[in-house]
Design a protein around this motif. Structure first.
Motif, short mmCIF file in Angstrom:
data_model
loop_
_atom_site.label_atom_id
_atom_site.label_comp_id
_atom_site.label_asym_id
_atom_site.label_seq_id
_atom_site.Cartn_x
_atom_site.Cartn_y
_atom_site.Cartn_z
N ARG A 55 -17.54 -22.90 26.66
CA ARG A 55 -16.95 -23.81 25.67
C ARG A 55 -17.71 -25.14 25.59
N SER A 56 -18.15 -25.68 26.74
CA SER A 56 -18.85 -26.97 26.73
C SER A 56 -20.20 -26.86 26.03
N LYS A 62 -19.38 -26.80 22.31
CA LYS A 62 -18.98 -28.16 21.90
C LYS A 62 -20.22 -29.04 21.71
N LYS A 88 -22.08 -27.90 18.54
CA LYS A 88 -21.41 -28.37 17.32
C LYS A 88 -21.65 -29.85 17.07
N SER A 89 -21.79 -30.62 18.14
CA SER A 89 -22.02 -32.05 17.97
C SER A 89 -23.43 -32.34 17.46
#
Length: 191
Positions: free
Chosen positions: A74-75, A78, A81-82
């Motif tokens: 997940r990290s 994330k 996506k950033s």
């Protein structure tokens, strides 16, 4: 098997913030070889299996193809996506051993620096094949020191893959074209 996967997942959860700085240059060299192998176009629908922080996707976005990144950390997703905000890019948190896509969804399926993290490479490669269209390309790579002989046999014997082993890369890269009758077709690479 989940306990072993969780251990790998935890290591990637801890490295998301530093991954690009630590491995960006090495990964860029692999991506140049990969793009030479697959010759992406803006019409392609590309899966980046094990996308991490989307380094490869940033590289391919310049071509203008549609991209889907999959990672089970997940990290990493994330962070990815950033970095990328484009209507041509989507991210999915999933395991590459059970991809949440219909058969033949992608024209090109890439799994760069992933092999060393697989518990059943044969099953994972079959899953990558499942989501790749006929005449589509599949490219996988893994750290040379952890590249299993089984995978060499699978790629060369069953898929007639091109194995690329460039001395200044830490990975071995395998590529093949999925064909209806024989499962794969040899690719030519100018090195």
């Amino acid at each position: 098997m989940w306990a072993a996967k969780k251990k790998i997942l935890d290591s990637y959860l801890d490295s998301a913030d530093s991954y690009d700085e630590l491995y960006g240059e090495e990964q860029a060299r692999k991506f140049r070889v990969t793009t030479q192998l697959i010759q992406p176009t803006e019409e392609d629908f590309v899966l980046d299996a094990g996308c991490g922080t989307a380094l490869l996707m940033e590289f391919l976005l310049k071509v203008g193809c549609y991209l889907v990144g999959v990672d089970f950390a997940r990290s990493m997703v994330k962070k990815a996506k950033s970095k990328i905000r484009s209507r041509k890019v989507d991210f999915v948190i999933a395991d590459v051993d059970a991809l949440p896509f219909a058969p033949s969804s992608f024209t090109k399926t890439l799994a760069i620096t992933l092999v060393q993290n697989l518990f059943d490479p044969v099953a994972t490669i079959s899953e990558l094949d499942r989501v790749t269209r006929e005449s589509g390309f599949v490219v996988v790579s893994g750290l040379r020191v952890k590249w299993p002989e089984l995978l060499t046999r699978l790629m060369k014997n069953e898929r007639d893959a091109k194995l690329v082993d460039i001395p200044d890369l830490n990975d071995i890269i395998a590529s093949y074209q999925k064909t209806p009758k024989f499962g794969s077709m040899n690719l030519n690479l100018q090195t």
